[in-house]
Design an enzyme around this catalytic site. Structure first.
Site, short mmCIF file in Angstrom:
data_model
loop_
_atom_site.label_atom_id
_atom_site.label_comp_id
_atom_site.label_asym_id
_atom_site.label_seq_id
_atom_site.Cartn_x
_atom_site.Cartn_y
_atom_site.Cartn_z
N ARG A 171 -18.89 39.87 -26.95
CA ARG A 171 -18.65 39.63 -28.38
C ARG A 171 -19.52 40.55 -29.24
NH1 ARG A 171 -15.51 38.06 -25.69
NH2 ARG A 171 -14.61 36.00 -25.43
N SER A 245 -13.74 29.55 -31.96
CA SER A 245 -15.07 29.35 -31.40
C SER A 245 -16.14 29.72 -32.42
CB SER A 245 -15.25 30.20 -30.14
OG SER A 245 -14.30 29.86 -29.17
N GLU A 342 -20.87 32.94 -33.45
CA GLU A 342 -19.89 34.02 -33.27
C GLU A 342 -19.26 34.37 -34.61
OE1 GLU A 342 -15.72 34.52 -30.79
OE2 GLU A 342 -17.41 33.56 -29.81
#
Length: 346
Positions: A171, A245, A342
């Site tokens: 990520r 998420s 995130e």
């Protein structure tokens, strides 16, 4: 300086409610939609908005807005999908930064081009995808990425980034660190596979296929399985505000991981490819800490997936941010694990 032809129309004091999947109602001081790169270049050449920051916006699916935006929000609408090269085994397909990611996946699946079907139904746009190296069910952008084109905001020249230059991580990418705020991604090119080798070992894909009696799945079968799984676990942003998420899955050193597993023998964990690090599911940690289904006002944790924070209607961004901080503190105290967000918080 080149002569400005027709800079796009800039609006003032625009509600961001339709432009973020959390459904947070804040205002942007200035707002403009860009359908072609030249429109943005012409806008910059006017010099009218040089006094404010330019905030580039894709699908607004990885964003938590906590206050009004004193900036020029540039909504990227650049579209188009084209084949740029192919050989016996692969096909190179370029998509504009404003193309909806799931639409691009569907386009590839319909043409029997493999490699991204496991990332079906991930919200957002093609241009935002490489910024955080999106991934799902054992596959990441970097696996099929070939290159991207980005406008250098200092020189106003297009530059090409290959995989190495993008510095992909979990990520992560160059554009979230050294290159943050320095480039506008305009198009992304992927090297997709003509030979189909479905990835079905991750998550519940195999069990969903087995329930349907599918023994030799094609990429369409895998895509449909992923869509079914995601729809069963994740709320639709059109019904409940969310950005998927909210936290990254934490990765620990082998030594720290061993200590955590010793204390919690049933904790799921996975090796990180290419390193000695071990990844742990943040959703499991959050659920074990008792947060799953929690609600305070209209800010909450989804009842089916603890990794997803939600806006049940009229939550303010700072209320969701406060909830996320409480969760992070709780996980640190219980497991000794630091959770990272995130989602980009503004």
């Amino acid at each position: 300086m080149p002569l400005v032809k027709s800079a796009p129309r800039v609006l003032e004091n625009v509600s961001m409610l339709p432009y973020n999947t959390f459904g947070i109602d804040v205002s942007a001081r200035y707002f403009v939609e860009i359908n072609h790169l030249q429109e943005y270049i012409e806008l910059v050449q006017t010099g009218n908005y040089a006094h404010v920051k330019h905030l580039f916006l894709g699908g607004g699916s990885n964003l938590l807005l906590t206050k009004d935006i004193e900036a020029l929000v540039v909504k990227i609408q650049m579209d188009g999908i084209e084949v740029v090269d192919e050989d016996a085994d692969h096909i190179w397909v370029k998509a504009g930064a404003g193309v909806v990611w799931h639409d691009f996946v569907c386009y590839a699946v319909d043409h029997h081009w493999a490699g991204i079907e496991n990332m079906s139904l991930i919200p957002g746009t093609v241009g935002a995808a490489p910024m955080q190296n999106i991934g799902a069910y054992g596959v990441e952008i970097k696996d099929t990425f070939d290159h991207l084109d980005a406008l250098n905001l200092t020189t106003m020249q297009l530059e090409r980034f290959d995989t190495a230059r993008c510095a992909f991580g979990y990520r992560e990418s160059y554009f979230k660190h050294e290159g943050k705020g320095q480039y506008l991604i305009t198009a992304v090119c992927f090297r997709l596979n003509k030979q189909v080798e479905p990835q079905t070992s991750y998550g519940a894909i195999q069990s969903v296929l087995a329930e349907k009696g599918i023994v030799n799945p094609g990429i369409n079968d895998v895509a449909n399985a992923v869509i079914e799984i995601r729809q069963s676990k994740l709320p639709d942003p059109k019904e409940i505000g969310n950005s998927g998420s909210f936290f990254k899955n934490p990765t620990l050193s082998a030594e720290a991981a061993a200590e955590l597993i010793k204390g919690y023998p049933n904790i799921p964990h996975y090796p990180v490819e290419g390193s000695s690090m071990i990844k742990f599911p943040a959703g499991w940690l959050i659920e074990q800490a008792g947060w799953k289904g929690y609600r305070s006002g209209d800010a909450g944790v989804h009842a089916k997936q603890a990794l997803v924070l939600v806006n049940y209607g009229h939550a303010k961004g700072n209320e969701i941010q406060m909830l996320s901080e409480q969760i992070k503190k709780s996980i640190l105290e219980k497991f000794g694990v630091v959770l990272e967000t995130e989602v980009n918080i503004l």
